[in-house]
Design a protein around this motif. Structure first.
Motif, PDB file in Angstrom:
ATOM      1  N   VAL A  48       2.106  -1.298   2.194  1.00 51.30           N
ATOM      2  CA  VAL A  48       2.714  -2.619   2.315  1.00 51.30           C
ATOM      3  C   VAL A  48       2.298  -3.167   3.672  1.00 51.30           C
ATOM      4  CG1 VAL A  48       4.854  -3.948   2.374  1.00 51.30           C
ATOM      5  CG2 VAL A  48       4.646  -1.972   0.841  1.00 51.30           C
ATOM      6  N   ILE A  49       1.662  -4.342   3.663  1.00 54.32           N
ATOM      7  CA  ILE A  49       1.043  -4.900   4.867  1.00 54.32           C
ATOM      8  C   ILE A  49       1.688  -6.237   5.194  1.00 54.32           C
ATOM      9  CG2 ILE A  49      -1.130  -5.694   5.887  1.00 54.32           C
ATOM     10  CD1 ILE A  49      -2.502  -3.807   3.734  1.00 54.32           C
ATOM     11  N   GLU A  50       2.219  -6.356   6.420  1.00 57.95           N
ATOM     12  CA  GLU A  50       2.833  -7.599   6.881  1.00 57.95           C
ATOM     13  C   GLU A  50       1.760  -8.464   7.542  1.00 57.95           C
ATOM     14  OE1 GLU A  50       6.936  -6.915   8.628  1.00 57.95           O
ATOM     15  OE2 GLU A  50       6.050  -4.914   8.839  1.00 57.95           O
ATOM     16  N   LEU A  51       1.424  -9.577   6.925  1.00 49.57           N
ATOM     17  CA  LEU A  51       0.344 -10.416   7.429  1.00 49.57           C
ATOM     18  C   LEU A  51       0.624 -10.926   8.836  1.00 49.57           C
ATOM     19  CD1 LEU A  51      -0.680 -12.519   4.279  1.00 49.57           C
ATOM     20  CD2 LEU A  51      -1.847 -10.556   5.275  1.00 49.57           C
ATOM     21  N   GLN A  52       1.893 -11.237   9.154  1.00 48.20           N
ATOM     22  CA  GLN A  52       2.219 -11.817  10.453  1.00 48.20           C
ATOM     23  C   GLN A  52       2.038 -10.829  11.606  1.00 48.20           C
ATOM     24  OE1 GLN A  52       7.098 -11.220  10.306  1.00 48.20           O
ATOM     25  NE2 GLN A  52       6.195 -13.180   9.768  1.00 48.20           N
ATOM     26  N   LYS A  53       1.935  -9.527  11.294  1.00 56.59           N
ATOM     27  CA  LYS A  53       1.773  -8.520  12.345  1.00 56.59           C
ATOM     28  C   LYS A  53       0.321  -8.096  12.554  1.00 56.59           C
ATOM     29  CE  LYS A  53       6.418  -6.524  12.156  1.00 56.59           C
ATOM     30  NZ  LYS A  53       7.203  -5.277  12.022  1.00 56.59           N
ATOM     31  N   LEU A  54      -0.596  -8.606  11.744  1.00 50.13           N
ATOM     32  CA  LEU A  54      -2.008  -8.256  11.908  1.00 50.13           C
ATOM     33  C   LEU A  54      -2.546  -8.871  13.201  1.00 50.13           C
ATOM     34  CD1 LEU A  54      -3.357  -8.763   8.269  1.00 50.13           C
ATOM     35  CD2 LEU A  54      -2.772  -6.603   9.387  1.00 50.13           C
ATOM     36  N   ASP A  55      -3.474  -8.173  13.816  1.00 47.93           N
ATOM     37  CA  ASP A  55      -4.099  -8.637  15.058  1.00 47.93           C
ATOM     38  C   ASP A  55      -5.529  -9.068  14.757  1.00 47.93           C
ATOM     39  OD1 ASP A  55      -5.274  -8.976  17.553  1.00 47.93           O
ATOM     40  OD2 ASP A  55      -4.151  -7.331  18.463  1.00 47.93           O
ATOM     41  N   MET A  56      -5.822 -10.335  14.986  1.00 52.43           N
ATOM     42  CA  MET A  56      -7.163 -10.849  14.679  1.00 52.43           C
ATOM     43  C   MET A  56      -8.255 -10.103  15.439  1.00 52.43           C
ATOM     44  SD  MET A  56      -6.939 -13.272  12.410  1.00 52.43           S
ATOM     45  CE  MET A  56      -8.482 -14.147  12.580  1.00 52.43           C
ATOM     46  N   ASP A  57      -7.920  -9.571  16.603  1.00 59.58           N
ATOM     47  CA  ASP A  57      -8.920  -8.861  17.404  1.00 59.58           C
ATOM     48  C   ASP A  57      -9.312  -7.523  16.790  1.00 59.58           C
ATOM     49  OD1 ASP A  57      -8.890 -10.923  19.258  1.00 59.58           O
ATOM     50  OD2 ASP A  57      -7.305  -9.984  20.461  1.00 59.58           O
TER      51      ASP A  57
ATOM     52  N   ILE B  14       1.164  -8.000   1.687  1.00 65.44           N
ATOM     53  CA  ILE B  14       0.173  -7.462   0.747  1.00 65.44           C
ATOM     54  C   ILE B  14       0.716  -6.132   0.243  1.00 65.44           C
ATOM     55  CG2 ILE B  14      -2.129  -6.461   0.496  1.00 65.44           C
ATOM     56  CD1 ILE B  14      -3.148  -8.484   2.516  1.00 65.44           C
ATOM     57  N   PHE B  15       0.753  -5.980  -1.072  1.00 64.31           N
ATOM     58  CA  PHE B  15       1.217  -4.744  -1.705  1.00 64.31           C
ATOM     59  C   PHE B  15      -0.002  -4.120  -2.371  1.00 64.31           C
ATOM     60  CE2 PHE B  15       3.138  -1.992  -4.787  1.00 64.31           C
ATOM     61  CZ  PHE B  15       4.398  -1.672  -4.319  1.00 64.31           C
ATOM     62  N   ASN B  16      -0.571  -3.105  -1.726  1.00 70.19           N
ATOM     63  CA  ASN B  16      -1.803  -2.489  -2.211  1.00 70.19           C
ATOM     64  C   ASN B  16      -1.519  -1.088  -2.734  1.00 70.19           C
ATOM     65  OD1 ASN B  16      -4.725  -2.127  -2.518  1.00 70.19           O
ATOM     66  ND2 ASN B  16      -4.570  -0.757  -0.766  1.00 70.19           N
ATOM     67  N   ILE B  17      -2.015  -0.783  -3.926  1.00 73.70           N
ATOM     68  CA  ILE B  17      -1.803   0.555  -4.496  1.00 73.70           C
ATOM     69  C   ILE B  17      -3.137   1.207  -4.836  1.00 73.70           C
ATOM     70  CG2 ILE B  17       0.436  -0.110  -5.461  1.00 73.70           C
ATOM     71  CD1 ILE B  17      -0.869  -0.146  -8.226  1.00 73.70           C
ATOM     72  N   ASP B  18      -3.116   2.523  -4.828  1.00 78.73           N
ATOM     73  CA  ASP B  18      -4.256   3.323  -5.276  1.00 78.73           C
ATOM     74  C   ASP B  18      -4.296   3.231  -6.797  1.00 78.73           C
ATOM     75  OD1 ASP B  18      -6.325   5.067  -5.561  1.00 78.73           O
ATOM     76  OD2 ASP B  18      -5.248   6.835  -4.818  1.00 78.73           O
ATOM     77  N   TYR B  19      -5.247   2.497  -7.315  1.00 80.28           N
ATOM     78  CA  TYR B  19      -5.174   1.994  -8.689  1.00 80.28           C
ATOM     79  C   TYR B  19      -4.933   3.078  -9.746  1.00 80.28           C
ATOM     80  CZ  TYR B  19     -10.058   3.409  -9.551  1.00 80.28           C
ATOM     81  OH  TYR B  19     -11.210   4.122  -9.717  1.00 80.28           O
TER      82      TYR B  19
END
Length: 361
Positions: free
Chosen positions: A133-142, A165-170
């Protein structure tokens, strides 16, 4: 395998979901982009850990007995290869962490990803399907892969985003259907469904990317027609090797070993060129997410007018009509890195663009 009952399948799915919800309860309240891919390419592109570890990875390559790695690195150094350096480092990172030299870096990677809102959730029971589970607002562009950084305004857009983003191992087969249905039952809003997986091709070669807009599903016996948000023009800029084939017809089969040359000849004559194992069940779930009833059986189903977009990309791992060129004869290995990351980059670029439009409203 479970004991064969549908209720047990649903129970296993609920157990799998409960673990995730207990770790990230905000899933119930925030909009979600769902990705079915693998546990490595999306985090690698967003965390920058492999790129930060470049000195250690280069040292590992130079002292490795793997001649393929060393020759590829020499080729890259001399600018004689079309391969992306970033893709190569992502591939080497996996090899490095499987060795005695880099096994301790697995924990460091997890801590690094967590500091940028990338949460890995390993299954405790039931399905062996890892989730991020990925929080877009915490990503660092650098720290993003440089191919994802289109302009400086994206930094502010991501900071304002409340999306996950909710990413799973398909999963394959009905596991895909059950998981997406369970997610849809609990999250507040799904903004997009993106599916990346392996397939066999009847008209391409290993490393190509197939983009279907028709899927015949052997589970439901339905033929699904849908707008695939990806085209060859959106994926080709990220692909160094191989070809992108769009407007394809895919066949979701019950199992790869159930196919034979006579069956595949019939499929090809009917226009089906893309053989895989999860698109049909996912589309059955998408039907139920957008219609007030269960998916039909043995019908032509038009999935137009959805409230979210759908994208399906298959990178070719098998050419079953060519003798010895399939996963049964050996793993895709480095041949699949380019098409895997081209697909992942296409998905993330699409999500970033949708967030640009959503945040500005």
């Amino acid at each position: 395998l479970l004991n064969g009952s549908l209720s047990e399948y649903r129970k296993a799915t609920r157990i799998w979901w409960d673990t995730i919800e207990s770790v990230i309860p905000s899933l119930l309240e925030r909009p979600v982009y769902f990705i079915s891919s693998n546990p490595h390419s999306i985090p690698n592109l967003l965390s920058g850990f492999a790129l930060m570890s470049k000195p250690d990875l280069i040292n590992f390559i130079e002292n490795s007995s793997d001649q393929t790695l060393r020759s590829e690195w020499d080729c890259l150094q001399q600018s004689e290869c079309a391969t992306s350096i970033e893709n190569f480092l992502y591939y080497v990172l996996k090899k490095y962490q499987q060795s005695s030299f880099g096994i301790n870096s697995v924990e460091r990677q997890s801590q690094h990803e967590g500091s940028f809102g990338i949460h890995r959730i390993h299954p405790q029971h039931s399905f062996d399907v890892e989730t991020q589970v990925i929080e877009l607002q915490k990503l660092d562009m650098d720290h993003l892969d440089p191919r994802l950084v289109s302009d400086t305004t994206m930094k502010e857009i991501l900071r304002q985003s409340d999306a996950l983003i909710f990413n799973i191992d398909y999963p394959l087969g009905l596991g895909a259907y059950n998981i997406l249905i369970k997610i849809a039952e609990h999250v507040s809003d799904i903004l997009g469904v993106y599916i990346m997986g392996k397939s066999a091709t009847l008209n391409g070669v290993r490393g190509d990317i197939m983009i279907p807009n028709v899927v015949q599903d052997e589970h439901s016996q339905n033929t699904y027609l849908f707008n695939n948000c990806f085209t060859a023009s959106t994926v080709t800029p990220f692909l160094n090797y191989g070809t992108v084939l769009d407007n394809q017809k895919a066949l979701t089969v019950l199992g790869t070993f159930l196919q034979n040359s006579k069956l595949m000849d019939v499929m090809y004559r009917e226009g089906y060129t893309d053989i895989e194992m999860e698109a049909g069940p996912y589309l059955s779930a998408i039907y139920e997410m957008s219609r007030p009833k269960r998916h039909p059986v043995n019908e032509i189903v038009n999935l137009q007018g959805l409230s979210f977009e759908v994208g399906i990309l298959h990178y070719v791992s098998d050419t079953p009509m060519s003798k010895g060129k399939n996963l049964g004869a050996g793993a895709l290995s480095y041949e699949g890195v380019d098409s895997t990351y081209a697909s992942s980059l296409s998905i993330l670029s699409r999500i970033f663009e949708l967030e640009r439009l959503r945040v500005k409203r």
